[in-house]
Structures are given as structure tokens and as C-alpha cells.
Design a protein around this motif. Structure first.
Motif, PDB file in Angstrom:
ATOM      1  N   ALA A   1      42.883  55.793  31.069  1.00  0.00           N
ATOM      2  CA  ALA A   1      43.856  56.781  30.668  1.00  0.00           C
ATOM      3  C   ALA A   1      43.088  57.508  29.313  1.00  0.00           C
ATOM      4  CB  ALA A   1      44.767  56.550  29.894  1.00  0.00           C
ATOM      5  N   GLN A   2      41.662  57.163  29.184  1.00  0.00           N
ATOM      6  CA  GLN A   2      41.247  57.145  27.989  1.00  0.00           C
ATOM      7  C   GLN A   2      39.809  58.299  28.377  1.00  0.00           C
ATOM      8  OE1 GLN A   2      42.109  56.862  25.020  1.00  0.00           O
ATOM      9  NE2 GLN A   2      44.067  55.374  25.450  1.00  0.00           N
ATOM     10  N   ALA A   3      39.843  58.773  29.259  1.00  0.00           N
ATOM     11  CA  ALA A   3      38.396  59.519  29.829  1.00  0.00           C
ATOM     12  C   ALA A   3      38.679  60.682  28.557  1.00  0.00           C
ATOM     13  CB  ALA A   3      39.074  60.315  31.334  1.00  0.00           C
ATOM     14  N   PRO A   4      37.383  61.237  28.536  1.00  0.00           N
ATOM     15  CA  PRO A   4      37.161  62.381  27.539  1.00  0.00           C
ATOM     16  C   PRO A   4      37.570  63.096  28.040  1.00  0.00           C
ATOM     17  CG  PRO A   4      35.074  61.374  28.992  1.00  0.00           C
ATOM     18  CD  PRO A   4      36.373  60.751  29.431  1.00  0.00           C
ATOM     19  N   PRO A   5      38.475  64.085  27.351  1.00  0.00           N
ATOM     20  CA  PRO A   5      38.569  65.085  27.354  1.00  0.00           C
ATOM     21  C   PRO A   5      37.969  67.098  27.118  1.00  0.00           C
ATOM     22  CG  PRO A   5      39.046  64.781  25.059  1.00  0.00           C
ATOM     23  CD  PRO A   5      38.378  63.604  26.041  1.00  0.00           C
ATOM     24  N   GLY A   6      38.678  67.617  27.439  1.00  0.00           N
ATOM     25  CA  GLY A   6      37.490  68.997  27.328  1.00  0.00           C
ATOM     26  C   GLY A   6      35.995  69.022  27.834  1.00  0.00           C
ATOM     27  N   GLU A   7      35.217  69.400  26.503  1.00  0.00           N
ATOM     28  CA  GLU A   7      33.598  69.363  26.593  1.00  0.00           C
ATOM     29  C   GLU A   7      33.447  68.721  27.183  1.00  0.00           C
ATOM     30  OE1 GLU A   7      32.128  71.468  23.865  1.00  0.00           O
ATOM     31  OE2 GLU A   7      32.957  73.519  24.009  1.00  0.00           O
ATOM     32  N   ALA A   8      33.401  67.386  26.760  1.00  0.00           N
ATOM     33  CA  ALA A   8      32.561  65.660  27.199  1.00  0.00           C
ATOM     34  C   ALA A   8      33.306  65.561  28.596  1.00  0.00           C
ATOM     35  CB  ALA A   8      33.153  64.292  26.487  1.00  0.00           C
TER      36      ALA A   8
ATOM     37  N   GLU B   1      33.810  67.818  31.103  1.00  0.00           N
ATOM     38  CA  GLU B   1      32.621  68.227  31.938  1.00  0.00           C
ATOM     39  C   GLU B   1      31.124  68.165  31.844  1.00  0.00           C
ATOM     40  OE1 GLU B   1      33.140  72.639  30.999  1.00  0.00           O
ATOM     41  OE2 GLU B   1      35.288  72.764  31.459  1.00  0.00           O
ATOM     42  N   GLY B   2      30.788  67.539  31.226  1.00  0.00           N
ATOM     43  CA  GLY B   2      29.588  66.992  30.987  1.00  0.00           C
ATOM     44  C   GLY B   2      29.117  66.266  31.480  1.00  0.00           C
ATOM     45  N   LEU B   3      30.020  65.528  31.367  1.00  0.00           N
ATOM     46  CA  LEU B   3      30.083  63.692  32.483  1.00  0.00           C
ATOM     47  C   LEU B   3      30.038  64.385  33.809  1.00  0.00           C
ATOM     48  CD1 LEU B   3      32.801  60.273  32.016  1.00  0.00           C
ATOM     49  CD2 LEU B   3      32.421  61.966  33.911  1.00  0.00           C
ATOM     50  N   ILE B   4      31.017  65.633  34.368  1.00  0.00           N
ATOM     51  CA  ILE B   4      30.681  66.035  35.713  1.00  0.00           C
ATOM     52  C   ILE B   4      29.547  66.511  35.979  1.00  0.00           C
ATOM     53  CG2 ILE B   4      31.802  67.240  36.914  1.00  0.00           C
ATOM     54  CD1 ILE B   4      34.690  66.981  35.765  1.00  0.00           C
ATOM     55  N   ARG B   5      29.019  67.185  35.021  1.00  0.00           N
ATOM     56  CA  ARG B   5      28.013  68.142  35.244  1.00  0.00           C
ATOM     57  C   ARG B   5      26.712  67.466  35.517  1.00  0.00           C
ATOM     58  NH1 ARG B   5      28.278  70.930  30.822  1.00  0.00           N
ATOM     59  NH2 ARG B   5      29.295  72.931  31.522  1.00  0.00           N
ATOM     60  N   GLY B   6      26.693  65.823  34.144  1.00  0.00           N
ATOM     61  CA  GLY B   6      26.108  65.264  35.043  1.00  0.00           C
ATOM     62  C   GLY B   6      25.226  64.879  36.232  1.00  0.00           C
ATOM     63  N   VAL B   7      26.757  63.923  36.218  1.00  0.00           N
ATOM     64  CA  VAL B   7      26.690  63.624  37.673  1.00  0.00           C
ATOM     65  C   VAL B   7      25.891  64.614  39.088  1.00  0.00           C
ATOM     66  CG1 VAL B   7      28.193  62.687  40.120  1.00  0.00           C
ATOM     67  CG2 VAL B   7      29.083  62.285  37.084  1.00  0.00           C
ATOM     68  N   TRP B   8      26.622  66.013  38.735  1.00  0.00           N
ATOM     69  CA  TRP B   8      26.079  66.923  39.562  1.00  0.00           C
ATOM     70  C   TRP B   8      24.768  67.146  39.896  1.00  0.00           C
ATOM     71  CZ3 TRP B   8      29.621  71.502  40.358  1.00  0.00           C
ATOM     72  CH2 TRP B   8      31.089  71.063  41.051  1.00  0.00           C
ATOM     73  N   GLN B   9      24.328  67.558  38.138  1.00  0.00           N
ATOM     74  CA  GLN B   9      22.591  67.570  38.156  1.00  0.00           C
ATOM     75  C   GLN B   9      22.140  66.168  39.006  1.00  0.00           C
ATOM     76  OE1 GLN B   9      22.862  67.763  34.172  1.00  0.00           O
ATOM     77  NE2 GLN B   9      23.408  70.275  33.686  1.00  0.00           N
ATOM     78  N   ALA B  10      22.198  65.013  38.826  1.00  0.00           N
ATOM     79  CA  ALA B  10      21.790  64.206  38.999  1.00  0.00           C
ATOM     80  C   ALA B  10      22.162  64.183  40.929  1.00  0.00           C
ATOM     81  CB  ALA B  10      22.656  62.587  39.094  1.00  0.00           C
ATOM     82  N   LEU B  11      23.088  64.335  41.593  1.00  0.00           N
ATOM     83  CA  LEU B  11      22.727  63.848  43.202  1.00  0.00           C
ATOM     84  C   LEU B  11      22.253  65.893  43.644  1.00  0.00           C
ATOM     85  CD1 LEU B  11      27.064  63.325  43.517  1.00  0.00           C
ATOM     86  CD2 LEU B  11      24.558  62.346  44.487  1.00  0.00           C
ATOM     87  N   LEU B  12      22.002  66.777  43.032  1.00  0.00           N
ATOM     88  CA  LEU B  12      21.342  68.477  43.180  1.00  0.00           C
ATOM     89  C   LEU B  12      20.409  68.330  43.009  1.00  0.00           C
ATOM     90  CD1 LEU B  12      24.814  70.298  42.879  1.00  0.00           C
ATOM     91  CD2 LEU B  12      24.215  69.745  45.007  1.00  0.00           C
TER      92      LEU B  12
ATOM     93  N   THR C   1      38.036  74.035  45.364  1.00  0.00           N
ATOM     94  CA  THR C   1      37.506  74.375  43.882  1.00  0.00           C
ATOM     95  C   THR C   1      36.734  73.208  43.692  1.00  0.00           C
ATOM     96  OG1 THR C   1      39.755  72.970  42.846  1.00  0.00           O
ATOM     97  CG2 THR C   1      40.149  75.344  43.892  1.00  0.00           C
ATOM     98  N   PRO C   2      35.722  72.986  44.245  1.00  0.00           N
ATOM     99  CA  PRO C   2      34.396  72.081  43.616  1.00  0.00           C
ATOM    100  C   PRO C   2      34.035  73.335  42.599  1.00  0.00           C
ATOM    101  CG  PRO C   2      34.190  73.383  46.074  1.00  0.00           C
ATOM    102  CD  PRO C   2      35.379  73.405  45.321  1.00  0.00           C
ATOM    103  N   THR C   3      34.179  73.074  41.208  1.00  0.00           N
ATOM    104  CA  THR C   3      33.540  73.410  39.791  1.00  0.00           C
ATOM    105  C   THR C   3      33.763  72.733  39.214  1.00  0.00           C
ATOM    106  OG1 THR C   3      35.460  74.612  39.399  1.00  0.00           O
ATOM    107  CG2 THR C   3      34.067  75.591  40.545  1.00  0.00           C
ATOM    108  N   VAL C   4      32.628  72.457  37.999  1.00  0.00           N
ATOM    109  CA  VAL C   4      32.951  72.103  37.055  1.00  0.00           C
ATOM    110  C   VAL C   4      34.368  71.431  35.852  1.00  0.00           C
ATOM    111  CG1 VAL C   4      32.060  71.088  34.462  1.00  0.00           C
ATOM    112  CG2 VAL C   4      30.830  71.256  36.214  1.00  0.00           C
ATOM    113  N   ALA C   5      34.424  73.268  35.576  1.00  0.00           N
ATOM    114  CA  ALA C   5      35.338  73.201  35.064  1.00  0.00           C
ATOM    115  C   ALA C   5      36.888  73.196  36.153  1.00  0.00           C
ATOM    116  CB  ALA C   5      36.224  75.191  35.236  1.00  0.00           C
ATOM    117  N   ALA C   6      37.364  73.131  37.847  1.00  0.00           N
ATOM    118  CA  ALA C   6      37.968  72.980  38.092  1.00  0.00           C
ATOM    119  C   ALA C   6      38.558  71.296  38.007  1.00  0.00           C
ATOM    120  CB  ALA C   6      38.353  73.723  39.033  1.00  0.00           C
ATOM    121  N   TRP C   7      37.365  70.520  38.019  1.00  0.00           N
ATOM    122  CA  TRP C   7      37.534  69.132  38.355  1.00  0.00           C
ATOM    123  C   TRP C   7      37.576  68.660  37.018  1.00  0.00           C
ATOM    124  CZ3 TRP C   7      33.438  66.231  41.030  1.00  0.00           C
ATOM    125  CH2 TRP C   7      33.432  66.465  43.029  1.00  0.00           C
ATOM    126  N   ALA C   8      37.288  69.824  35.680  1.00  0.00           N
ATOM    127  CA  ALA C   8      37.511  68.064  34.289  1.00  0.00           C
ATOM    128  C   ALA C   8      39.076  68.021  34.423  1.00  0.00           C
ATOM    129  CB  ALA C   8      37.113  69.356  33.743  1.00  0.00           C
TER     130      ALA C   8
END
Length: 269
Positions: A15-22, A24-35, A79-86
Motif C-alpha cells: 500500500a506504500q507504492a510511490p505516488p505521482g511522478e515517482a 510514473e518514473g518506475l513504470i517508465r523504467g520498466v518499459w524502457q528496459a523491455l522496449l 489503455t497502455p500508457t504510463v499515465a494510465a497505469w500510474a
């Protein structure tokens, strides 16, 4: 396939997952590694960046591991976008539950459709030799005992690897064995083999493991620790029979095997 040196990963945060920009940054990092894409904006579509459904499933699993929160597959695919996933993760308050063991081992069950198709529609060849295998380069200083421990961890986590087939009047049935009845691990020492003969000896050891399945005896996993000597290091062969694994589930087994090795290397359960 070269298994990278184990490195610590962020602990699930529930339940302590990082909010907001943090987040989104985590999701973006996962996508960058895979893509393999550096610049990813909050509204960029996963598929437009070169992704496909299998990579998207892996991204969902990775984000879940790092945040400790379940990302609903339906909305994640819609809706596979960083913002939607966050936004989806921010709305999710229930941590991912730990897998629970079976209350009891089933005694005998009719084959599920996937197993039935394999046994009746495969394109010839012995049943025992249909498998997926990879020889892994162990870059970290892992011992045979640690690799064996990771093999037992896979068996405890994935029930299908403990399948045993039994003939019955109406066709094959299956049951699930206890982990200790599956005999998944072999230690092979090639430390004294000359360099010129090493490749042939490694190939022979891998072939023996791939041909060792006995479906009526049961157990659909083989893990071989190949000790090549102090100068040449070690390898690990991971083999799963096609009754329990395909191309999609293979990536899950590799991930779990490596995670088990990380934890054992750190002295954890």
C-alpha cells in the motif's frame, strides 16, 4: 542466455507504492528496459513504441513485483500508457497476495485440454524428449547447493512441474507429486575435462538431462549444475517438459529461478 549477476531489488511496497511522478518514473523504467526505448512520454502508447502483447504482459508482471500492487490486466491492456497505469496503481489498495500451497495433493485427475492436445496431436517423436531448455552462464559465485535450492523453489511454487501421468481405462490421467518425489537436480563435475573436450562433454550432459524424463515416474523439471573448474566457472542447465511449460511460461520460470538464486545468494529463504 547469460544470467546477470544477482543484484538487490526493491522490496514490494504494498500500500506504500510511490505516488505521482515517482510511480510514473518506475513504470517508465520498466518499459524502457523491455522496449529498448529511451524517451517515453506519459501518454505514449506501449504498442506504438514497438511493444506487443507478450511484452505488455511482462511489463504488468514487473510493475506488480516492484510495487506490490496488482495492475488489472483488462484496463492495463485497454489503455497502455504510463499515465494510465500510474492512475490504475494509485487506485489499487490491495497488495498482491502471496501464493498459497495446495491444501492437499490431488490423487488422480483427467487431463486438462492442453495436456490432452499434446499427447494426441504432437508431430511424432518420443513423449519424453519434448522440452524447453537453456544453458545459463552463472556470473555470480553460486554453489551447487544454491542452484539445487532454486530448483526446489521452482517445484514448490509451480505445481505443474510436479505432474505425473498415469494410464487409465479412459486415457491418461495425471496427479501432482510432492516436491521430494520428483528428483529434479543433478551435479555434474567437468573440472578435469581438457578444454578441447569440454564442449562435447557439456553437450552430452545436457542431452542426458533432456532425455531423462519419465512421465509415469513424474516430475517435469530438470536442473543440472555443471562445475567446469575454478578457471572456467559454472553453468546451470534448466529444462522443463512441454507438458508444463511453453514459450510464455518459460520466461516466468527463468524469472523465478533467478529470483530464487538472488535470495539464496543473500542468505534468505
Amino acid at each position: 542466455w547469460a544470467s546477470p549477476a544477482p543484484t538487490p531489488e526493491p522490496a514490494p511496497q504494498g500500500a506504500q507504492a510511490p505516488p505521482g511522478e515517482a510511480l510514473e518514473g518506475l513504470i517508465r523504467g520498466v518499459w524502457q528496459a523491455l522496449l529498448g526505448v529511451d524517451a517515453i512520454g506519459p501518454e505514449d502508447h506501449f504498442m506504438d513504441l514497438g511493444g506487443h502483447s507478450l511484452l505488455l504482459t511482462r511489463a504488468v508482471s514487473r510493475v506488480r513485483d516492484l510495487t506490490g500492487r496488482r495492475l488489472p490486466l483488462g484496463p492495463a491492456f485497454d489503455t497502455p500508457t504510463v499515465a494510465a497505469w500510474a492512475a490504475l496503481l494509485t487506485q489499487t489498495q490491495t497488495p498482491v497476495p502471496a501464493p498459497e500451497p495446495l491444501e492437499q495433493t490431488p490423487r488422480s485427475l483427467p487431463l486438462p485440454p492442453s495436456m490432452h492436445r499434446f499427447l494426441t496431436e504432437r508431430a511424432g517423436g518420443p513423449l519424453t524428449h519434448w522440452n524447453i531448455a537453456q544453458l545459463l552462464d552463472l556470473r555470480a559465485p553460486l554453489t551447487a547447493a544454491q542452484v539445487e535450492g532454486a530448483a526446489w523453489a521452482l517445484l514448490r511454487r509451480h505445481d505443474a512441474l510436479r505432474t505425473q501421468l498415469r494410464p487409465a481405462p479412459d486415457g491418461w490421467h495425471y496427479q501432482l507429486l510432492e516436491p521430494q518425489d520428483t528428483h529434479p537436480f543433478t551435479h555434474v563435475s567437468l573440472a578435469d575435462v581438457p578444454d578441447a573436450d569440454l564442449a562435447a562433454q557439456v553437450t552430452a550432459a545436457c542431452t542426458r538431462a533432456q532425455q531423462s524424463f519419465d512421465l509415469e515416474r513424474g516430475g517435469l523439471l530438470r536442473v543440472v549444475f555443471l562445475d567446469l573448474g575454478p578457471r572456467r566457472g559454472a553453468r546451470a542447465l534448466l529444462v522443463a517438459h512441454h507438458l508444463a511449460a511453453d514459450a510464455l511460461s518459460w520466461s516466468v520460470l527463468l524469472h523465478d529461478f533467478q529470483q530464487a538464486l538472488r535470495q539464496l545468494l543473500a542468505g534468505q529463504e
